[in-house]
Design a protein around this motif. Sequence first.
Motif, short mmCIF file in Angstrom:
data_model
loop_
_atom_site.label_atom_id
_atom_site.label_comp_id
_atom_site.label_asym_id
_atom_site.label_seq_id
_atom_site.Cartn_x
_atom_site.Cartn_y
_atom_site.Cartn_z
N ASP A 45 24.11 11.80 -17.99
CA ASP A 45 24.70 12.36 -19.11
C ASP A 45 25.26 13.41 -19.20
OD1 ASP A 45 24.07 9.83 -20.38
OD2 ASP A 45 22.52 10.55 -21.65
N ASP A 46 26.22 14.01 -19.96
CA ASP A 46 27.04 15.21 -20.06
C ASP A 46 26.24 16.57 -20.21
OD1 ASP A 46 29.51 14.42 -19.22
OD2 ASP A 46 30.26 14.21 -21.42
N LEU A 47 25.00 16.16 -20.81
CA LEU A 47 24.10 17.18 -21.45
C LEU A 47 23.12 17.68 -20.27
CD1 LEU A 47 23.78 16.50 -25.30
CD2 LEU A 47 25.33 18.19 -24.05
N VAL A 48 23.06 17.07 -19.21
CA VAL A 48 22.08 17.46 -18.31
C VAL A 48 22.70 18.41 -17.35
CG1 VAL A 48 21.00 16.50 -16.00
CG2 VAL A 48 21.33 15.09 -18.17
N SER A 49 21.84 19.64 -17.20
CA SER A 49 22.44 20.87 -16.44
C SER A 49 22.58 20.38 -14.85
CB SER A 49 21.45 21.88 -16.56
OG SER A 49 20.22 21.66 -16.01
N PRO A 50 23.57 21.00 -14.33
CA PRO A 50 23.88 20.99 -12.93
C PRO A 50 22.81 21.31 -11.74
CG PRO A 50 25.88 22.07 -13.81
CD PRO A 50 24.54 22.19 -14.89
N GLU A 51 21.85 22.19 -12.52
CA GLU A 51 20.78 22.80 -11.64
C GLU A 51 19.67 21.59 -11.12
OE1 GLU A 51 22.28 26.36 -13.55
OE2 GLU A 51 21.86 24.31 -14.19
N GLN A 72 34.68 11.63 -26.19
CA GLN A 72 34.97 10.35 -25.68
C GLN A 72 33.79 10.16 -24.75
OE1 GLN A 72 38.65 9.87 -23.84
NE2 GLN A 72 38.11 7.67 -23.28
N SER A 73 33.20 8.89 -24.84
CA SER A 73 31.85 8.65 -24.14
C SER A 73 32.13 7.45 -23.46
CB SER A 73 30.50 8.54 -24.98
OG SER A 73 30.45 9.59 -25.73
N THR A 74 31.59 7.10 -21.92
CA THR A 74 31.45 5.98 -21.59
C THR A 74 30.95 4.80 -22.33
OG1 THR A 74 31.35 7.20 -19.53
CG2 THR A 74 30.81 4.86 -19.32
N PRO A 75 31.42 3.88 -22.42
CA PRO A 75 30.85 2.75 -23.21
C PRO A 75 29.35 2.27 -22.79
CG PRO A 75 33.14 2.13 -22.88
CD PRO A 75 32.72 3.38 -21.81
N GLN A 76 28.51 2.01 -23.84
CA GLN A 76 27.10 1.68 -23.52
C GLN A 76 26.98 0.51 -22.64
OE1 GLN A 76 24.59 3.76 -23.98
NE2 GLN A 76 23.22 2.46 -23.21
N ALA A 77 28.01 -0.33 -23.03
CA ALA A 77 27.78 -1.72 -22.32
C ALA A 77 28.20 -1.66 -20.77
CB ALA A 77 28.61 -2.93 -23.13
N LEU A 82 26.49 -1.14 -15.13
CA LEU A 82 26.27 -0.51 -13.79
C LEU A 82 25.13 -0.48 -13.45
CD1 LEU A 82 28.68 2.77 -14.12
CD2 LEU A 82 28.83 0.97 -12.72
N MET A 83 24.06 -0.07 -14.40
CA MET A 83 22.63 -0.10 -14.02
C MET A 83 22.20 -1.32 -13.36
SD MET A 83 21.48 1.84 -17.34
CE MET A 83 19.63 2.00 -17.29
N ARG A 106 19.13 6.28 -26.46
CA ARG A 106 19.64 4.93 -26.44
C ARG A 106 18.86 4.47 -25.29
NH1 ARG A 106 25.76 4.16 -27.77
NH2 ARG A 106 24.73 1.84 -28.08
N GLY A 107 17.94 5.02 -24.99
CA GLY A 107 16.86 4.44 -23.76
C GLY A 107 16.42 2.99 -24.19
N GLY A 108 16.21 2.95 -25.38
CA GLY A 108 15.35 1.64 -25.86
C GLY A 108 16.43 0.46 -25.60
N GLU A 109 17.71 0.85 -25.82
CA GLU A 109 18.68 -0.06 -25.56
C GLU A 109 18.99 -0.72 -23.97
OE1 GLU A 109 22.31 0.51 -27.94
OE2 GLU A 109 21.36 2.12 -28.83
N GLU A 110 18.66 0.60 -23.38
CA GLU A 110 18.97 0.13 -21.99
C GLU A 110 17.58 -0.56 -21.28
OE1 GLU A 110 21.85 4.23 -21.27
OE2 GLU A 110 19.81 3.94 -20.38
N VAL A 111 16.50 -0.20 -21.57
CA VAL A 111 15.18 -1.11 -21.43
C VAL A 111 15.28 -2.35 -21.83
CG1 VAL A 111 12.72 -1.10 -21.54
CG2 VAL A 111 13.97 1.14 -21.08
#
Length: 270
Positions: A45-51, A72-77, A82-83, A106-111
């Motif tokens: 995700d975007d908000l994860v730091s490069p470190e 603009q975000s990558t569509p959840q579907a 991809l996963m 949105r981890g619940g949706e992905e699980v």
Amino acid sequence: MTAPTALSSSLPGRCTLVGAGPGDPELLTLKALKAIQGATLLLVDDLVSPEIVAHAPATARVVYVGKRGGCQSTPQAFIEKLMLQAVQEGEQVVRLKGGDPFIFGRGGEEVEHLRTAGVEVDVVNGITAGLAGLSSLGAPLTHRDHAHGVVFITGHAKPGDAGTDWQALAATARAAKLTLVIYMGVSSAEHITAGLQAGGLPAHTPAAIIQHASLAQQRHAITTLGELPATLHAQQLGSPSVLVVGDVVRGVAQWALQPEAAAAAQALAG
């Protein structure tokens, strides 16, 4: 109704949802670090730091799947596709999310999607921004004298959803002495504060705004519920920010220095 597919351990790959925390690399858990170091594919995700991403093996593929409010975000579907595809191809997939995967990530949706397809999923919790934000200012979310509990709530409703009944929440928060931690509430701040006040939370209720919690560029402002929208505008604070409303904000040292604090303290006492 179709029964869920049985989980399968025979697939060559595996998926782990990892909470990267609020941003400060030193707040990453050891378990999260281990998962990242074992990944062959990271969906970030975007908000994860490069470190934090830098802990991935040099051979790992890193794919950024932007998830940032108001952008603009990558569509959840597409992310879920991809996963699943990567696991089926034998990848060790790490879905790397800011904060905690199960708190507005949105981890619940992905699980649910992966488990329905027969894929086992591991989840590694991370420190959520709502906790890290106020803690960074030296104040707690709960306090035996000021708050008996805390509510994490989103200010951004799902399309087609009426969203939170802020008046009803305010009545409950006041009666039960709850701290409100509002995610993704900047763009709806006027609507939120109006609803909370209409529900019985006084305009002088202490409030805090924390932007980029835990990062070097963190900024914050201490104010009151009634002045929260004006403070956002005057201080030019935007997303990503968390809004904290409740008497626990009086634990922030700067609270006593705010022009409105004396009046608020008098109102609270009287």
